[in-house]
Design a protein around this motif. Sequence first.
Motif, PDB file in Angstrom:
ATOM      1  N   PHE A 168       3.510   8.839  -3.160  1.00 35.14           N
ATOM      2  CA  PHE A 168       2.574   8.079  -2.338  1.00 35.14           C
ATOM      3  C   PHE A 168       2.903   8.285  -0.872  1.00 35.14           C
ATOM      4  O   PHE A 168       4.054   8.109  -0.446  1.00 35.14           O
ATOM      5  CB  PHE A 168       2.645   6.590  -2.694  1.00 35.14           C
ATOM      6  N   GLN A 169       1.884   8.634  -0.097  1.00 36.98           N
ATOM      7  CA  GLN A 169       2.026   8.763   1.340  1.00 36.98           C
ATOM      8  C   GLN A 169       0.895   7.995   2.024  1.00 36.98           C
ATOM      9  O   GLN A 169       0.066   7.377   1.358  1.00 36.98           O
ATOM     10  CB  GLN A 169       2.027  10.238   1.739  1.00 36.98           C
ATOM     11  N   SER A 200      -5.316   1.591  -3.347  1.00 34.18           N
ATOM     12  CA  SER A 200      -3.980   2.178  -3.263  1.00 34.18           C
ATOM     13  C   SER A 200      -3.388   1.984  -1.876  1.00 34.18           C
ATOM     14  O   SER A 200      -2.178   1.992  -1.701  1.00 34.18           O
ATOM     15  CB  SER A 200      -4.028   3.664  -3.606  1.00 34.18           C
ATOM     16  N   LYS A 201      -4.230   1.786  -0.860  1.00 37.31           N
ATOM     17  CA  LYS A 201      -3.720   1.549   0.483  1.00 37.31           C
ATOM     18  C   LYS A 201      -3.002   0.209   0.600  1.00 37.31           C
ATOM     19  O   LYS A 201      -2.260  -0.019   1.550  1.00 37.31           O
ATOM     20  CB  LYS A 201      -4.866   1.616   1.495  1.00 37.31           C
ATOM     21  N   LYS A 244      -6.240   8.553  -1.006  1.00 35.58           N
ATOM     22  CA  LYS A 244      -5.971   7.166  -1.353  1.00 35.58           C
ATOM     23  C   LYS A 244      -7.269   6.363  -1.400  1.00 35.58           C
ATOM     24  O   LYS A 244      -8.130   6.502  -0.526  1.00 35.58           O
ATOM     25  CB  LYS A 244      -5.031   6.534  -0.330  1.00 35.58           C
ATOM     26  N   GLN A 262       7.817   7.168  -4.428  1.00 35.40           N
ATOM     27  CA  GLN A 262       7.476   8.033  -5.548  1.00 35.40           C
ATOM     28  C   GLN A 262       7.887   7.348  -6.844  1.00 35.40           C
ATOM     29  O   GLN A 262       8.833   6.570  -6.884  1.00 35.40           O
ATOM     30  CB  GLN A 262       8.135   9.402  -5.424  1.00 35.40           C
ATOM     31  N   PHE A 318      -6.587   5.609  -7.532  1.00 40.74           N
ATOM     32  CA  PHE A 318      -6.681   6.933  -6.934  1.00 40.74           C
ATOM     33  C   PHE A 318      -8.104   7.184  -6.441  1.00 40.74           C
ATOM     34  O   PHE A 318      -9.076   6.856  -7.110  1.00 40.74           O
ATOM     35  CB  PHE A 318      -6.287   8.006  -7.946  1.00 40.74           C
ATOM     36  N   THR A 359       2.713  -2.996  -7.093  1.00 37.59           N
ATOM     37  CA  THR A 359       3.357  -2.664  -5.824  1.00 37.59           C
ATOM     38  C   THR A 359       4.014  -3.918  -5.271  1.00 37.59           C
ATOM     39  O   THR A 359       3.350  -4.923  -5.045  1.00 37.59           O
ATOM     40  CB  THR A 359       2.335  -2.132  -4.810  1.00 37.59           C
ATOM     41  N   TYR A 375       4.338  10.706  -9.355  1.00 35.70           N
ATOM     42  CA  TYR A 375       3.396  10.386  -8.286  1.00 35.70           C
ATOM     43  C   TYR A 375       4.168  10.182  -6.980  1.00 35.70           C
ATOM     44  O   TYR A 375       5.183   9.493  -6.953  1.00 35.70           O
ATOM     45  CB  TYR A 375       2.596   9.131  -8.614  1.00 35.70           C
ATOM     46  N   ASP A 385      -2.612  10.071   1.176  1.00 39.82           N
ATOM     47  CA  ASP A 385      -2.958  10.621  -0.131  1.00 39.82           C
ATOM     48  C   ASP A 385      -1.878  10.335  -1.161  1.00 39.82           C
ATOM     49  O   ASP A 385      -0.797   9.854  -0.842  1.00 39.82           O
ATOM     50  CB  ASP A 385      -3.219  12.132  -0.029  1.00 39.82           C
ATOM     51  N   VAL A 386      -2.190  10.659  -2.409  1.00 42.12           N
ATOM     52  CA  VAL A 386      -1.269  10.517  -3.536  1.00 42.12           C
ATOM     53  C   VAL A 386      -1.188  11.870  -4.229  1.00 42.12           C
ATOM     54  O   VAL A 386      -2.212  12.473  -4.562  1.00 42.12           O
ATOM     55  CB  VAL A 386      -1.742   9.449  -4.540  1.00 42.12           C
TER      56      VAL A 386
END
Length: 444
Positions: free
Chosen positions: A237-238, A261-262, A257, A227, A297, A279, A235, A241-242
């Motif tokens: 992140f999982q 974002s993945k 996602k 996060q 996103f 990242t 935000y 989804d975000v």
Amino acid sequence: MRLFFLLVFIGFTSIAQQLYIGDSNGAKMYISDPVHQRILMFYEDYYTVVDLKTLEQRTRTLKKDPDFYFGPLASVLIDSIPYFLSRNGGLVFEMQNDSIARIDNSYEHKMQNGNVLFERDGKIFRYGGYGFWTIHNFFTYFDRGTREWEYHQHHDTKNEAPEIAWPEVIHTSDRLYLYNGIKLNPLNRVEMFKTDEVWRYTFSDGKWDYLGTCDNPVDKDNNYLFQIQQGELKYIFQDNDVTEIDILNNRKTIYRKSHKSKMGGIGILMMMDDKVVYTLGVGKDAFLRIAPKEEFFGLMISEEKFYKTSWTRFYPILGYGLLAVLLFLMVRWFYRFNKRKKRIALLSNGLQYKNKFTECDEETMKILHLLIENKRVTSSAILGIVEKPQFSPAHNERIKVQKIAELNIKLQTLLNEREDLIRSVKSKEDKRIRLYSLDKTYFL
């Protein structure tokens, strides 16, 4: 090589790019510095600075205080200078010129487990924390002058401050938001439970406000990754989804996602500015991955309020308030009931007091009602009730005086009083006029 990375970085608007970091398995701590757009990676004897503007890396030797150790430490940036603090409270280390030195005179007291740590006005603040079977609900700050932790006084001492440890935090320019923390059972201090309460502290007012309740934005069935807070937005992140939390507008938005974002699936550190998401991965061949924010996103899945206004926590207070009001009404009724038992009841044919009754004619009852309804009654008003046209004025005056005397006797007998309840005085304005008044103690 540098030119290659710059060319790659220029082209990231269409393709997510990456910067090779190397072996990061030995990294002990990561700090992101959004002001200078850099990431600091700390190892046992050196640290690496990754410049996000130029995509350059430089490594420097690290000198450490004998008391310093990489472990359960938290970090705070003040003017881009890293400070390292024991998570449980106490120790403070400052990094200057490639050296980490201890700057406090305190000790690791372990009384602030799960506290909230943040920077404000160039000072390091903590809120709350668990220790000695208690969750503290006050602020402390590190004073560079005394080199000790000092108590921060609230401006508004009327409002309750929350006793929450290990909360999720959103920190804006003038406000601190806490949600989804841990509370203690006040009847069993070793029992902890999760709370869904949302609280807000406003620094300019020094005031706590309870906002309501919220569901945990982290989906238990969706692997949690990282996060990050960007500006006033947070935000989470999982895997799938975000979640975006807009705390100022009380809004929670979930995005699917995107394919870019993945790429942050194994990320252990993320940083975001207005245009780019960074990242940083971990491993033998670690990469710093870069993607445009608008492409990070995917499609929006849902949007709803983040917290719901709730008054359930005030139900006990409302219950006590209603009980107090009910008790007051009962006491008032009991008082009036007892007082009513000591009053004279005016019936159509006489007077009753407790278990005693005295009969009165119609004229006597009219005189009594007139005296009760008025503070002063003139002699002529009473005379108007008893006078008879066939009698002379003198005779009617005697009838009036006799009625007053008989009524006084009835009241004295009924109440077992020696003094007259009906008295007369001459008017101050006209001595020829006589005024009558009644002691209403037994009537009101």
